[in-house]
Design an enzyme around this catalytic site. Structure first.
Site, PDB file in Angstrom:
ATOM      1  N   ASP A   1       9.493   2.807  -0.153  1.00  0.00           N
ATOM      2  CA  ASP A   1       8.358   3.582   0.459  1.00  0.00           C
ATOM      3  C   ASP A   1       8.525   3.266   1.952  1.00  0.00           C
ATOM      4  OD1 ASP A   1       6.202   4.476   1.808  1.00  0.00           O
ATOM      5  OD2 ASP A   1       4.630   3.693   0.579  1.00  0.00           O
TER       6      ASP A   1
ATOM      7  N   LYS B   1       4.411   9.127   9.331  1.00  0.00           N
ATOM      8  CA  LYS B   1       4.169   8.558  10.491  1.00  0.00           C
ATOM      9  C   LYS B   1       5.210   9.059  11.437  1.00  0.00           C
ATOM     10  CE  LYS B   1       1.868   4.723   8.176  1.00  0.00           C
ATOM     11  NZ  LYS B   1       0.401   4.351   8.853  1.00  0.00           N
TER      12      LYS B   1
ATOM     13  N   TYR C   1       0.913  -1.195   0.115  1.00  0.00           N
ATOM     14  CA  TYR C   1       0.122   0.023   0.066  1.00  0.00           C
ATOM     15  C   TYR C   1       0.752   1.071  -0.180  1.00  0.00           C
ATOM     16  CZ  TYR C   1      -3.339   3.362   1.594  1.00  0.00           C
ATOM     17  OH  TYR C   1      -4.354   4.425   1.879  1.00  0.00           O
TER      18      TYR C   1
HETATM   19  N1  PLP Z   1       2.919   4.212   2.331  1.00  0.00           N
HETATM   20  C1  PLP Z   1       2.933   3.456   3.425  1.00  0.00           C
HETATM   21  C2  PLP Z   1       3.880   2.216   3.146  1.00  0.00           C
HETATM   22  C3  PLP Z   1       1.810   3.226   4.137  1.00  0.00           C
HETATM   23  O1  PLP Z   1       1.814   2.482   5.292  1.00  0.00           O
HETATM   24  C4  PLP Z   1       0.925   4.383   4.333  1.00  0.00           C
HETATM   25  C5  PLP Z   1      -0.294   4.533   5.184  1.00  0.00           C
HETATM   26  O2  PLP Z   1      -0.395   3.689   6.031  1.00  0.00           O
HETATM   27  C6  PLP Z   1       0.919   5.481   3.282  1.00  0.00           C
HETATM   28  C7  PLP Z   1       1.890   5.179   2.168  1.00  0.00           C
HETATM   29  C8  PLP Z   1      -0.138   6.346   2.981  1.00  0.00           C
HETATM   30  O3  PLP Z   1       0.294   7.201   4.087  1.00  0.00           O
HETATM   31  P1  PLP Z   1      -0.725   8.179   4.606  1.00  0.00           P
HETATM   32  O4  PLP Z   1      -1.979   7.645   5.442  1.00  0.00           O
HETATM   33  O5  PLP Z   1      -0.217   9.158   5.681  1.00  0.00           O
HETATM   34  O6  PLP Z   1      -1.239   9.018   3.464  1.00  0.00           O
END
Ligand code: PLP
Length: 434
Positions: free
Chosen positions: A239, A267, A144
């Site tokens: 990511d 985060k 994700y």
């Molecule tokens: N990338 C990863 C690996 C994530 O776990 C998340 C959210 O859980 C995101 C991107 C998206 O982040 P946000 O919820 O701050 O938009």
């Protein structure tokens, strides 16, 4: 357990917020029952509006690595807010936080602060396409990367929980350049490079997958992605929105010793305030406006409160012994779950890295999305409810990771063991009578 006040608020919420929530997984759809409405967080605990107290292993989906309302974060926020909540102009804390991040992740030679992980990924992909002059992006099934259109293809997290393979409203055109590969299978990426020799701008990966449950990379997976992207002139994007400063002091790239071209963060670096960041090779990052032509902007980017909360968090994490304690707590959490599953004779796969852990109700190790999707969801749902009844708050979905914080200690491990014993006992009895 009393749930009346939560149920009342949820009924009210459902009349004004779609699904009663502001982010889908919060709605408890995968585990049934109304979600808990939270009154406050205290260290390792969440207290709901009915006065129930839970050991929190969600920790706002990862950011709260120091636990709730850590005094260093609260006082940093207090001090910062007295000087104004947003300037829309540069401030020192942005430079400080970027510097602290680069010290821990040297691959981020330059950094741009944004407001969420979604935004960080969206901007990183635009940059990768501009830098390479190519349009295709490889992503992995079950990973994700936020909810930007091109990434909503076989995503994990809420999309998987709600069984939406992708989303209405995402035009075919916007995912036409998204290519899918299998996590832990570098040869599936090699095949894509063979099919599109000069068309792939970037391979984006969660270096440790935390949105299909927790799935660790096999030893050769990340190094092979590095070699393949280099060979084919594509960028490697890690990511690390979830893993950044969760799986180690230098994120997954530090732990596994692989240097990506671009990294996305979120985060933990915001200490519980809305934040995201992208960073990487200076020659790529210099393409961002105003140094270069790739447009990217944000009214609240580099917000002073978020920067100060992030700084306070990263500095506390750097105190001697902190990482070792987090690692121990993560490992012991996994050991306890494993021991209770064994004692109850329940087939459960427990995974742990750094301050993250995951569990699958499955007979064999889970290495990719196909295996994750085949886990016993009904068993998870019963286990989740049992844990909640016994005072432990897990993510309300089988496709999420669990977290520990520096506020978690021996007392919380004991509560975890007691809750797991009770929850596994009930979940197993029900599954036998099904
Ligand atoms: N990338 C990863 C690996 C994530 O776990 C998340 C959210 O859980 C995101 C991107 C998206 O982040 P946000 O919820 O701050 O938009």
């Amino acid at each position: 357990m009393r749930r009346e006040a939560s149920a009342r608020l949820f009924a009210r919420a459902a009349r004004i917020l779609p699904g009663g929530v502001n982010s889908p997984v919060r709605a408890f759809k995968a585990v049934e029952g109304p979600p808990l409405f939270i009154d406050r967080g205290e260290g390792a605990y969440l207290v709901d509006v009915d006065g129930n107290r839970f050991v929190d292993h969600v920790l706002s989906w990862g950011p709260l690595i120091l636990g709730h309302a850590h005094p260093a974060v609260v006082s940093a926020l207090h001090r910062a807010s007295m000087r104004g909540t947003s300037y829309g102009a540069p401030c020192e804390a942005e430079v400080e936080l970027a510097t602290e991040i680069r010290e821990r992740m040297p691959a981020l030679e330059m950094i741009r602060m944004v407001n969420s992980g979604t935004e960080a990924v969206m901007s990183a992909l635009r940059l990768a396409r501009a830098f390479t002059g190519r349009s295709r992006i490889v992503k992995f099934e079950g990973c994700y990367h936020g909810h930007a259109d091109p990434m909503l293809v076989r995503s994990g997290s809420g999309v998987a929980t709600l069984a939406l393979p992708d989303s209405p409203g995402v035009p075919e055109g916007s995912v036409a350049d998204t290519l899918l590969a299998r996590f832990n299978d570098a040869s599936s990426v090699e095949d894509l490079f063979d099919e599109h020799p000069d068309g792939i701008a970037a391979v984006i990966v969660e270096p440790v997958a935390g949105n299909m449950g927790l799935v660790l990379p096999h030893a050769d997976f990340l190094p092979r992605l590095r070699a393949l992207t280099e060979r084919h002139g594509a960028l490697l994007v890690f990511d690390e929105v979830m893993t950044g400063f969760r799986v180690g002091a230098g994120g997954a790239q530090g732990r596994y010793g692989v240097r990506p071209d671009l990294t996305t963060l979120g985060k933990v670096i915001g200490g519980g305030l809305p934040v995201g960041a992208l960073g990487g090779r200076a020659d790529i990052m210099e393409m961002l406006a105003p140094s270069g032509p790739v447009y990217q902007a944000g009214t609240l980017s580099g917000n002073p409160l978020a920067m100060e909360a992030g700084l306070a968090t990263l500095r506390k994490l750097a105190l001697p012994g902190t990482w070792a304690r987090l690692e121990t707590q993560g490992r012991r959490t996994a050991e306890i779950l494993r021991a209770e599953a064994d004692a109850a004779a329940v087939a459960m796969q427990i995974v742990n890295v750094g301050s993250m852990f995951g569990l699958f109700f499955a007979e064999a190790e889970v290495c990719d999305w196909t295996a994750a999707a085949a886990c016993d969801r009904a068993m998870f749902s019963r286990f989740f409810r049992g844990m909640l009844e016994n005072g432990v708050y897990l993510a309300p979905s089988p496709f999420e990771a669990g977290f520990v914080s520096t506020a978690h200690g021996d007392a919380e491990l004991e509560r975890l063991a007691d809750a797991a014993r009770a929850a596994l006992g009930t979940a197993r009895r029900v599954s036998r009578t099904d």
